[in-house]
Design a protein around this motif. Structure first.
Motif, PDB file in Angstrom:
ATOM      1  N   GLY A  31      -9.051  -9.011   8.738  1.00  0.00           N
ATOM      2  CA  GLY A  31      -8.605  -8.314   7.540  1.00  0.00           C
ATOM      3  C   GLY A  31      -7.808  -7.078   7.896  1.00  0.00           C
ATOM      4  O   GLY A  31      -8.065  -6.420   8.908  1.00  0.00           O
ATOM      5  N   GLN A  60      -6.116 -12.066   6.398  1.00  0.00           N
ATOM      6  CA  GLN A  60      -6.384 -11.607   5.030  1.00  0.00           C
ATOM      7  C   GLN A  60      -5.934 -10.174   4.806  1.00  0.00           C
ATOM      8  O   GLN A  60      -6.178  -9.302   5.641  1.00  0.00           O
ATOM      9  N   GLU A  62      -6.540  -6.748   2.674  1.00  0.00           N
ATOM     10  CA  GLU A  62      -7.835  -6.283   2.177  1.00  0.00           C
ATOM     11  C   GLU A  62      -7.768  -4.817   1.732  1.00  0.00           C
ATOM     12  O   GLU A  62      -8.296  -3.949   2.423  1.00  0.00           O
ATOM     13  N   VAL A  63      -7.162  -4.531   0.563  1.00  0.00           N
ATOM     14  CA  VAL A  63      -6.386  -5.454  -0.253  1.00  0.00           C
ATOM     15  C   VAL A  63      -4.932  -5.005  -0.267  1.00  0.00           C
ATOM     16  O   VAL A  63      -4.643  -3.825  -0.115  1.00  0.00           O
ATOM     17  N   GLY A  92      -5.741 -11.010  -0.363  1.00  0.00           N
ATOM     18  CA  GLY A  92      -6.620 -10.097  -1.077  1.00  0.00           C
ATOM     19  C   GLY A  92      -5.724  -9.088  -1.770  1.00  0.00           C
ATOM     20  O   GLY A  92      -4.900  -8.441  -1.114  1.00  0.00           O
ATOM     21  N   LEU A 152      -7.967 -13.593  -3.425  1.00  0.00           N
ATOM     22  CA  LEU A 152      -9.178 -12.832  -3.722  1.00  0.00           C
ATOM     23  C   LEU A 152      -8.771 -11.554  -4.431  1.00  0.00           C
ATOM     24  O   LEU A 152      -7.872 -10.852  -3.978  1.00  0.00           O
ATOM     25  N   GLY A 154      -9.523  -7.811  -5.549  1.00  0.00           N
ATOM     26  CA  GLY A 154     -10.347  -6.643  -5.299  1.00  0.00           C
ATOM     27  C   GLY A 154     -10.379  -5.776  -6.548  1.00  0.00           C
ATOM     28  O   GLY A 154      -9.326  -5.452  -7.096  1.00  0.00           O
ATOM     29  N   TYR A 171     -13.646 -13.216  -5.261  1.00  0.00           N
ATOM     30  CA  TYR A 171     -13.741 -11.767  -5.454  1.00  0.00           C
ATOM     31  C   TYR A 171     -13.940 -11.074  -4.121  1.00  0.00           C
ATOM     32  O   TYR A 171     -14.743 -11.515  -3.281  1.00  0.00           O
ATOM     33  N   LEU A 172     -13.223  -9.984  -3.913  1.00  0.00           N
ATOM     34  CA  LEU A 172     -13.360  -9.158  -2.719  1.00  0.00           C
ATOM     35  C   LEU A 172     -13.995  -7.832  -3.117  1.00  0.00           C
ATOM     36  O   LEU A 172     -13.386  -7.027  -3.824  1.00  0.00           O
ATOM     37  N   VAL A 203     -16.692 -12.339  -1.320  1.00  0.00           N
ATOM     38  CA  VAL A 203     -16.487 -11.691  -0.037  1.00  0.00           C
ATOM     39  C   VAL A 203     -16.868 -10.228  -0.163  1.00  0.00           C
ATOM     40  O   VAL A 203     -16.410  -9.552  -1.097  1.00  0.00           O
ATOM     41  N   GLN A 205     -17.069  -6.410   1.723  1.00  0.00           N
ATOM     42  CA  GLN A 205     -16.530  -5.578   2.805  1.00  0.00           C
ATOM     43  C   GLN A 205     -17.526  -4.479   3.110  1.00  0.00           C
ATOM     44  O   GLN A 205     -17.943  -3.744   2.204  1.00  0.00           O
TER      45      GLN A 205
END
Length: 206
Positions: A31, A60, A62-63, A92, A152, A154, A171-172, A203, A205
């Protein structure tokens, strides 16, 4: 359960080494965060380089701060990254909340939620191969993944969480762990209320 790795951003030249070691190990995903007024490497450019240095691991954002970017170009960049990585890219995406990023991008922070809603609608349409609109035809290339990269969302606010059911695959959650359970349940409720099949990918973090 899959465990990803958030890449360090203080030493950009080291990221390819980090990526190769993670690709050879147990991690599922790499990420990379997004800011504009900050010393981080630009995430889409960096993940493209990492895609060429790895073979297995997913990539990925993020974000990614969608409203800072022009939508048609973002659609092309993300489709290209998905294609060139062999379908390993996860987008993301969210709005962020730092005023200096929006000031530098020349974008009104007060309209960021509405702009992201419009962007997500357009991204899905472009990735499906439909014309961009207003006299413009389709924007290629065709992503590796049918329908475009995994998305995803955020978010923290209730209205923002509802975007997951409307446009996302999952969903992040970047909230503190004590808040994560309630946010996950909220996403599940809106997913069910929207009539989406299956369950959203979740997901966290940390």
């Amino acid at each position: 359960m899959n465990v990803g790795l958030g890449l360090p951003i203080t030493d950009p030249p080291s990221l390819l080494s980090w990526a190769r070691r993670a690709d050879a190990g147990p991690f599922s995903t790499l990420g990379l965060l997004d800011r504009l007024v900050y010393a981080n490497p630009e995430p889409l450019v960096t993940l493209a380089a990492i895609a060429g240095a790895t073979t297995r691991i997913r990539l990925q954002t993020e974000v990614l701060l969608g409203p800072l970017r022009e939508t048609a170009l973002l659609a092309k960049q993300t489709a290209t990254l998905d294609l060139m990585s062999g379908g390993r890219f996860t987008l993301g995406i969210g709005v962020g909340g730092r005023a200096d990023d929006y000031l530098a991008a020349g974008t009104d922070i007060r309209t960021r939620g509405r702009r992201l809603d419009e962007q997500l609608t357009t991204l899905r349409r472009v990735w499906a191969g439909e014309p961009y609109g207003q006299g413009a035809g389709p924007i290629g290339p065709v992503p590796a993944r049918d329908g475009g990269p995994e998305v995803l969302i955020g978010a923290f606010a209730p209205a923002a969480l509802e975007r997951v059911a409307r446009w996302g695959d999952g969903y992040l959650c970047a909230a503190p762990l004590a808040m994560a359970g309630g946010l996950f349940r909220s996403v599940e409720r809106s997913w069910s209320a929207a009539g989406r099949a299956g369950r959203p990918r979740m997901v966290a973090q940390v």
